[in-house]
Design an enzyme around this catalytic site. Structure first.
Site, short mmCIF file in Angstrom:
data_model
loop_
_atom_site.label_atom_id
_atom_site.label_comp_id
_atom_site.label_asym_id
_atom_site.label_seq_id
_atom_site.Cartn_x
_atom_site.Cartn_y
_atom_site.Cartn_z
N GLU A 208 3.76 0.21 12.74
CA GLU A 208 2.61 -0.50 12.19
C GLU A 208 2.66 -1.99 12.46
O GLU A 208 1.65 -2.70 12.34
CB GLU A 208 2.50 -0.25 10.69
CG GLU A 208 3.63 -0.82 9.88
CD GLU A 208 3.65 -0.28 8.45
OE1 GLU A 208 3.81 -1.09 7.53
OE2 GLU A 208 3.48 0.94 8.27
N ARG B 244 -4.45 2.44 18.96
CA ARG B 244 -4.06 1.03 18.92
C ARG B 244 -3.55 0.52 20.27
O ARG B 244 -3.72 -0.66 20.59
CB ARG B 244 -3.03 0.80 17.82
CG ARG B 244 -3.64 0.82 16.43
CD ARG B 244 -2.62 0.63 15.33
NE ARG B 244 -3.30 0.46 14.03
CZ ARG B 244 -2.69 0.53 12.87
NH1 ARG B 244 -1.39 0.78 12.82
NH2 ARG B 244 -3.37 0.36 11.75
N LYS C 185 0.83 -1.20 0.00
CA LYS C 185 0.00 0.00 0.00
C LYS C 185 0.87 1.25 0.00
O LYS C 185 0.61 2.21 -0.74
CB LYS C 185 -0.90 0.02 1.24
CG LYS C 185 -1.76 1.28 1.34
CD LYS C 185 -2.18 1.58 2.76
CE LYS C 185 -1.03 2.13 3.59
NZ LYS C 185 -1.45 2.58 4.93
N SER D 92 5.05 10.53 10.52
CA SER D 92 6.07 10.80 9.50
C SER D 92 5.44 11.16 8.17
O SER D 92 6.10 11.72 7.29
CB SER D 92 6.96 9.57 9.31
OG SER D 92 6.24 8.51 8.71
N GLN D 93 4.15 10.87 8.00
CA GLN D 93 3.47 11.20 6.74
C GLN D 93 3.44 12.70 6.49
O GLN D 93 3.31 13.12 5.34
CB GLN D 93 2.05 10.63 6.74
CG GLN D 93 2.02 9.11 6.63
CD GLN D 93 0.62 8.54 6.74
OE1 GLN D 93 -0.35 9.25 7.04
NE2 GLN D 93 0.48 7.25 6.48
#
Length: 451
Positions: free
Chosen positions: A339, A370, A36, A192-193
């Site tokens: 992740e 999460r 992805k 970080s995106q």
């Protein structure tokens, strides 16, 4: 509802999927769909290029289809075909292929981001290059995920953004057909995106961009390295900390981008539950086409799962991971590969000794909180998980069956499936949420078990 609240509350269970229980060691070859992270970066770069490009073996999942449709909404042509031809240097890339034909970016437009972090963060800088307003909206959870790093940076670089002070969706970027660019400081400690979003569009900015991260620890650095590598592959000039640049500073010069013929790597993070199955059952799983060199965070599984009790071999056939029938606890900093935390936590709950997972405070801002979700769901199956300031402490205990809630989070669903291999009676709520990045997961899982 806040992220923390959403992870400590679950709707009445619906669409429960009985997680298959493994009655023996698995022995399977599992072909994992494309990455992805690579697919969505490649789509953005191809849309901004000066010539057409190809994406071969792209991932078709909710997140990537949202990205493709958003780019189409902005005027980019993306043609989906079944290809039997080969990319340069690749002997066999038959299968699905997407041809991307760049076009002038235009508004007005409305982009549905779903709950895809890459779409909600990578596309606002692209929208600033469009001619006209572009509105961004998505799932309810998308309104809770931080966007301030991108919004504030775009404003500092000369764009007009209307978000009514939320620092989150919904918002409108008023594209002016271009963006001056320049130097900008951002706090990307929550994602970080934010950095990748600015770097991907930077070659099209009039002055390029210099991004300076000024916050605390920057998570998920492999994803920024992936962005940099992919930019360089299409002709961008990028200076970064690892190559003589200043710490936490990235510079991208303005330039035209080449079209590329790219074969998408398998998604190594999505390989995690299948490798975990080998570890949990004392079996063997082979994942074909595992790259010898990659920037994907999932490559860290080779070392992490080996330390937890398995062994791996990388050959031309792919990666073969073999479990020993025993699972050891681990003390590990997952800051760069956050992740992977849900799957590692699931394995750790089945280990023979405690585990401490550190460096992942930013996971509270992902598809769900999460850390809270993992704590609640494992404990409700009889586990002993404690949240720490930046992670989880997991003390293995005998687990029992029950409903494992997912909170519309694909990695929660696969974590529950891992536990279900060793614990009878686990039922996964909304396993269909795995379609976000791993379409057809239930079929792949049952076929791996020979069911």
């Amino acid at each position: 509802m806040t992220a923390a609240a959403s992870a400590t509350h679950a709707d009445p269970p619906t669409d429960l999927w009985p997680a298959p229980y493994a009655r023996g060691a698995v022995d399977a070859t599992v072909t994992v769909p494309g990455s992805k992270s690579v697919t969505n970066r490649a789509l953005v770069l191809a849309a901004l290029a000066s010539e057409p490009g190809w994406l071969r073996r792209p991932l078709r999942s909710r997140d990537t289809l949202l990205m493709a449709e958003a780019l189409r909404t902005l005027g980019v042509r993306i043609e989906e075909t079944v290809s039997s031809s080969s990319a340069a240097g690749s002997p066999d890339v038959s299968g699905e292929a997407w041809r991307v034909l760049p076009s002038p970016l235009r508004g007005p437009a409305t982009v549905d981001v779903g709950n895809a972090g890459t779409v909600m963060r990578f596309l606002p800088p692209v929208a600033a290059l469009a001619d006209g307003p572009v509105r961004f909206d998505g799932d309810p959870r998308s309104h809770e995920r931080p966007l301030h790093g991108v919004i504030d940076a775009l404003r500092a670089l000369g764009a007009r953004v209307d978000d009514e002070g939320r620092g989150a969706l919904p918002m409108t970027v008023h594209g002016a057909g271009g963006l001056d660019g320049g130097t900008v400081e951002i706090d990307a400690s929550s994602s970080s995106q934010f950095v990748s979003a600015l770097l991907l569009s930077a070659p099209r900015f009039n002055q390029g961009v210099e991004v300076r991260h000024v916050g605390s620890r920057l998570p998920s650095l492999p994803h920024i390295r992936m962005t940099v590598d992919m930019l360089r592959a299409v002709g961008a000039q990028v200076d970064e900390p690892e190559h003589g640049g200043a710490p936490n500073v990235w510079r991208v010069a303005p330039s035209a981008l080449r079209g590329r013929d790219l074969v998408i790597e398998p998604d190594l993070s999505n390989a995690q539950p299948f490798l975990a199955a080998a570890l949990v059952t004392g079996g063997r799983v082979t994942v074909p086409d595992w790259p010898a060199r990659t920037t994907q965070p999932g490559d860290a599984l080779r070392e992490i799962f080996t330390e937890m009790g398995g062994s791996c071999e990388l050959t031309e056939a792919g990666l073969t991971f073999t479990g020993t029938g025993r699972i050891h606890g681990i003390d590990v900093d997952l800051g760069e590969v956050g992740e992977l935390t849900p799957g590692i936590a699931a394995v750790a709950a089945l280990a023979d000794s405690p585990s401490t997972l550190r460096g992942v405070a930013h996971l509270r801002l992902h598809e769900t909180d999460r850390l809270a979700a993992l704590t609640k769901e494992i404990n409700e199956l009889g586990g002993d998980v404690t949240e720490t300031e930046d992670g989880l402490h997991i003390r293995p205990r005998p687990l029992h069956g029950g409903v494992f809630h997912t909170y519309h989070d694909h990695r929660m669903a696969t974590a529950g499936a891992i536990i279900g291999l060793a614990v009878e009676g686990v039922e996964i709520e909304d396993v269909a949420t795995t379609a976000k990045t791993l379409p057809d997961f239930p079929r792949m899982w049952t076929e791996m078990l020979g069911a």
